[in-house]
Design a protein around this motif. Sequence first.
Motif, PDB file in Angstrom:
ATOM      1  N   THR A  73       0.835  -1.200   0.000  1.00 48.17           N
ATOM      2  CA  THR A  73       0.000   0.000   0.000  1.00 48.17           C
ATOM      3  C   THR A  73       0.880   1.265   0.000  1.00 48.17           C
ATOM      4  N   ASN A  90      -8.212   0.654  -0.594  1.00 52.16           N
ATOM      5  CA  ASN A  90      -7.614  -0.668  -0.428  1.00 52.16           C
ATOM      6  C   ASN A  90      -8.696  -1.486   0.273  1.00 52.16           C
ATOM      7  N   GLU A 146      -6.614  -0.985  -4.778  1.00 49.89           N
ATOM      8  CA  GLU A 146      -5.672  -2.090  -4.608  1.00 49.89           C
ATOM      9  C   GLU A 146      -6.452  -3.398  -4.772  1.00 49.89           C
TER      10      GLU A 146
END
Length: 279
Positions: A88, A176, A231
């Motif tokens: 990340t 994410n 993500e």
Amino acid sequence: MKNAVAQVSKELNISRAEAELIVAALLEKPRFELYLKGELDEPRRRALKIKIMQLRKGIPLEYLTKKVQFLNYTLNIYPGVFIPRLETEYFVEIIGRLVKKTPVAILEIGTGSGALAIALSSLFPKSSIIATDISPAALSCARQNIKQYNLEKQIKLVRGDMLNAFSTPFDLIVSNPPYIPDSRLKSLPDSVKYFEPILAIAGGKNGIDFTKRMLLQAVKQITPDGMIAVEIDEDAVDPLKDFIQSDLSAKFLFKKDLFNRNRYLFIGNFNNEKSKDSN
Ligand code: SAM
Ligand code: GLN
């Protein structure tokens, strides 16, 4: 304290150097102090012993030290809140490269500790950021981290389910999300499986249920020249490609992480990088 290093190295079956890092983190001392004369007092020795037992059970070190490093930030982290990952950090770097126009309004979905929103604030110091999560534990941790870096004016926290709380458009939507497929949950490392919040990682039957629902909402709330950045799991590339082509008909790009796995998805308006890791 030398003894503690030797004990940790033996009990966790790790090198002395690794044990030094762990004991120093647990005692909140620089490593050299571990070799100064003098022993720990009884309460601290007992506390250290308990933490070593917890580590042996698989509790992540970050939950014991209550600290995690994310890019240049030292963040507070607690059990019940997802520990930000290396991939990340790199996601932030790629977002910075791909954004075409400085966004005015940014939304981060599923902020956890606030790591991504905080990193985005230094990438885009003039943008206003909303960070949202459904978990009260995550929001309270993020609130503490945002306050620690005096970012309360730039980052607003909102509790909500995906984009349900919002009706205004955003120039950049970042997430994410939970994306581990149900079938892989069992084979995750114990430290993740037993100690990190399942709400943060379980992405449904094939790992893309959450992402698909989120994208269907996000495309309706992105400005015409805005960008969505998500993500993803590397196994999600083909099903996501099919989904985007059939349900979103938007421009998209997958990017690889530092281990050559397709891990990031960009939708909308982005810089066309001619690099070997784009496809
Ligand atoms: N952004 C943080 C990071 O990258 O370290 C945390 C990401 S974690 C993988 C996913 C986050 O999404 C968790 O904090 C979880 O609580 C949150 N989440 C799960 N379901 C959600 C929902 N329906 N709406 C908003 N957030 C949700
Ligand atoms: N990369 C995380 C892990 O391996 C999962 C993150 C997520 O679902 N967003 O545990």
